[in-house]
Each structure stands twice: as structure tokens, then as C-alpha cells.
Design an enzyme around this catalytic site. Sequence first.
Site, PDB file in Angstrom:
ATOM      1  CB  SER A  98     111.219   8.546  72.709  1.00  0.00           C
ATOM      2  OG  SER A  98     110.196   9.033  71.863  1.00  0.00           O
ATOM      3  CE  LYS A  99     117.542  12.961  72.385  1.00  0.00           C
ATOM      4  NZ  LYS A  99     118.790  13.506  71.929  1.00  0.00           N
ATOM      5  NE  ARG A 100     111.893  11.577  65.635  1.00  0.00           N
ATOM      6  CZ  ARG A 100     112.186  12.701  64.989  1.00  0.00           C
ATOM      7  NH1 ARG A 100     111.287  13.638  64.852  1.00  0.00           N
ATOM      8  NH2 ARG A 100     113.377  12.901  64.464  1.00  0.00           N
TER       9      ARG A 100
END
Length: 520
Positions: free
Chosen positions: A276-278
Site C-alpha cells: 500500500s501507499k503507506r
Amino acid sequence: MAESRKTRVRFAPSPTGPLHIGGVRTALYNYLYAKQHNGTFVLRIEDTDSNRFVPGAEEYIIEALRWCGITPDEGVENGKIVEEASSRHPYGPYRQSQRRAIYRRYAEQLIENGYAYYAFDTPEELAARRAEAESKGETFIYNQESRKTLRNSLTLGKEECARLLETTTGWTIRFKMPENEVVKMDDLIRGHIEVNTDTLDDKVLWKRSDELPTYHLANIVDDHLMEITEVIRGEEWLPSLPLHYMLYKAFGWQDTQPRFAHLSLLLKPSGQGKLSKRDGDKLGFPVFPLRWVSPEGEVTRGYREDGYFPEAFINMLAFLGWNPGDEREILSLKELSEAFSLERVIKSGARFNPEKAKWYNKEYLRMKSDEELAEAYMPILKEQGVDSTPEYAARAISVIKDRASFVADFWTAAPYLFVAPSEYVAKDVAKFWVPEACGPLEKVRALIADYSGEMEPAAIAGAIEGYIKQNEWPIGKVMNCLRLALTGSASGLGIAEIIYTIGTAEAAARVDKAFSVLNQ
Ligand code: GLU
């Protein structure tokens, strides 16, 4: 089908934030496919969802593709999205918000032919239906069953519809999903897929409120008008494929319908779940090609700023879910486009490996010339307050290259190639700055100062070691003592490499300095 047409593929991101590396991989595979087939790689910005628009995202996408070297053939000119059709960009504009007039026409065409209908339900009415379904433990879906009980052009009279179309602005155009029809689809990566339309809902295609299409309508209309032959995109769009097939059929465009390839997801390094982007912040590696500063000022790191070479980054990405089927791992963009095939793209998720990314960078670093690396190193030296020349930097790089994965490592690994040590590591001094080594060091200093042999690490090493051995001094101790004088600590590069780089005069001066500082 599309085989005989000239290959045209597109990358169609929505400007909702920075491009995740998964998005870059999608763009890359499209690019490679286009190059391999002598085709055209188009960039189209899908910005019809104005609620999700993020300022700066479009510029970021263009800059990221430029840095990666996967430049679109069509859709971008001088670093900007093309806003009008021209001979080089015949299908413009390439930003969907500037094509809005086109979509309504097509939505109306579907209504005329019975493939779509007007829906007048207000958000409150739909919320009430949702709540009612939930209270019975069910989920409300706007579909072939429920549409019979909702307020739309299928249930209301002609006049009432005409009145609502005139007097209200909350209505939408929905696709009328046919009952009990099997949609037969083919995916170039996943093979044959069948879905019954009874499992599908009536998606909104167009909204009167902002006079904009939704993704589904705009995407299909544009792929058709832009004569796209293959749609290569992320797996998250696979559930939309039956609707897209139905739309091609409803428009009567099956003959030129593109072929589809849905790419598997990128997985976390653990293999558990989607990357994910995180994850970048959590796991300590970048998940974006370039640094991104959000409109709120939040900074996210990027591969470029972390010191990756674009060629290494691209090579690593290409291998996430694909391989050439032989032993090769290092391939240039050109070689990748020659070797690429959708048939070799894996169906399962591709696990992201940050260590492999570093390995790629190290390999590319080793392939670059010292001169080229010196050019990249100069700004870092400047930042460190070091006044040097590209020639000297290249010399230093030649001795340290094998130990580095990034250009920045040249500095962290051996600042002493540029600046004499001003401090000496106390525990190394205690251990190595001892009389039985310091005595011989004075003599070795003289040998270095007078050295007139070949200025090559091997020759320098031979002279120093030979001299120490000949005198039967403790070689390990003397060398450590010398290294301490040259670098400030007992670890680091080989002595001869340091002397080769800094020169004999500087080496002798450093020994003198060590004597004066450490023998006080
Ligand atoms: N706009 C979609 C996205 O953001 C494009 C999906 C597609 O390629 O059809 O990913």
C-alpha cells in the site's frame, strides 16, 4: 478483433495523488508492449471524479514517467498534457475533463437504444433503501430487481420523466444490465472468464449534477475513440470488465474492442497483502518514484531522491511479475521492450523486495563510468563543503565503487578521500597507536614521501608491504597505525587505495599530523 490494427496502448491514471510504483509498472508494461509492437503509447488523464482531484498530481505523473524514461508518444507535449487535437496528437484533448461534451452524447445514445435509463432517486431515498435492507441483514444493490421499485425512466411515466429531467439536477444515467446473460471474456494474462449479468449492478454512467461521466463510460468511450488495441491495467479493474464488455456490445463496437490484460498486484515484502501507499513509511523504503509533497505539506520519499538510477528502478519494476524466461536480470529499457511479452506476466501477486531494488542499483552503479558517477557526486561534495574537481572525484570513485550501492555512499563510506581526519577514534587510538607500530610508521612515512614508483594501488601496496616485511616489523600493527593516521579510524579502504587517491604528499602530511596530535 483488434489484431490487424496498429498497436495503440494507453496509460490512464487518475490524478488523485502521486503515482504508486504499481502504477509505474502498469505504465512501463504498456510502454514496453507499445515499443515491441512498433505501436503508440498514449497518456490520458482520467479526471472525471472531481472530488478526488489532487493539485500537482498530473504534473507528478508526467515528471515520474519522464524520469523513468517511459515517455508517452501521444498525449504529452513539452511536459504538459495536450489540450487540443493536432497532427502528432490526433485524438486530443487527452484530459477527460476537457472531453465532457463527448460523453453525454454517448450516454444518450445508450438510452435511445434501450441500454441505459435515467434514475431520479435522491441520495436520501437511496440511503433509506440501504438502511431498510441493512435492517433485514441484506445489502441494497441498484440492479435489475431493485430498479423495478425505484424512481427511474423504466418505472415513471414519460411526462413525469421529462419534467424531472427539466426541473431537477440530481439525476443520473445508469446502465441497464440485462437479465441472466453470460458475459464471456478473455484476458491475455488470466485466460477465459465468464460472469452472469445477474450478479452485476446497474452502474451510474453519467451525472447531471456535474455533467460528467463516471470512469466506466469515459474510459470505454475514450478507448474506442482513441483506437486503443490493448488495455493493460491493474487487477483492481477486473471486476469492471463484464460491464466494459457489455458497454462495447451496447455501443456496437465489439469489432474494434481492445484486448484486455489485467496485471497482478504488488505484494508487501512479507508476501502478505497488497503493497500500500503507506507501506513505504512503515517498512522503510520508497513506494513512489519521486518525492511527493501533499497539498497539506506531508512529505513522502521517492526513489529518485533516495539515489536510485532510473534504469535500475525500471529494470527492478519490470521484473516484478515478469521475467524474460532466461537467466538475464540486467536489461536496458530497449532490451526489455525486445524481451517483453504479456504471456510471461505472472498471474499471482508479485512480492516487492526492497533489497533487490538496492541490488539493482548497485549493479547499475558498477556499470557506469567513474567520470559519469563523478558528475553525480559533485553536488554531494559541494553540500559537504568540499572543494574538489570531477577528475579527482572520479579517481576517488575508482577505489570505492565496489563498496557502494548509491552515489551518496561514496561520501559516507570514505569522506577521508577528500578531507584529512580532524579526529581519531579513541578506542582505535588506544588499541593501535602503540610504540612498536609508531616507530616503524615514521620510516614508512619517509618511504611514502619519497615513493617514485608506479602510482597504482598494487604497486604502492607492494612497496609498503615489502618494506615492512623486509624490516620484520609487525605488519598488521603498522598498517593499522598507518590507516588510523590516514583515515582517523582503523577501518576503511585499503591503505594503497587511499594513498593512490590522495597522493603521497598528502599521505605523508596526514602521518605528520597524527604524530603531532596523538603524541602530545
Ligand atoms: N483511471 C483508471 C485508474 O486510475 C484507469 C483504469 C484503466 O486503465 O482502465 O487506474
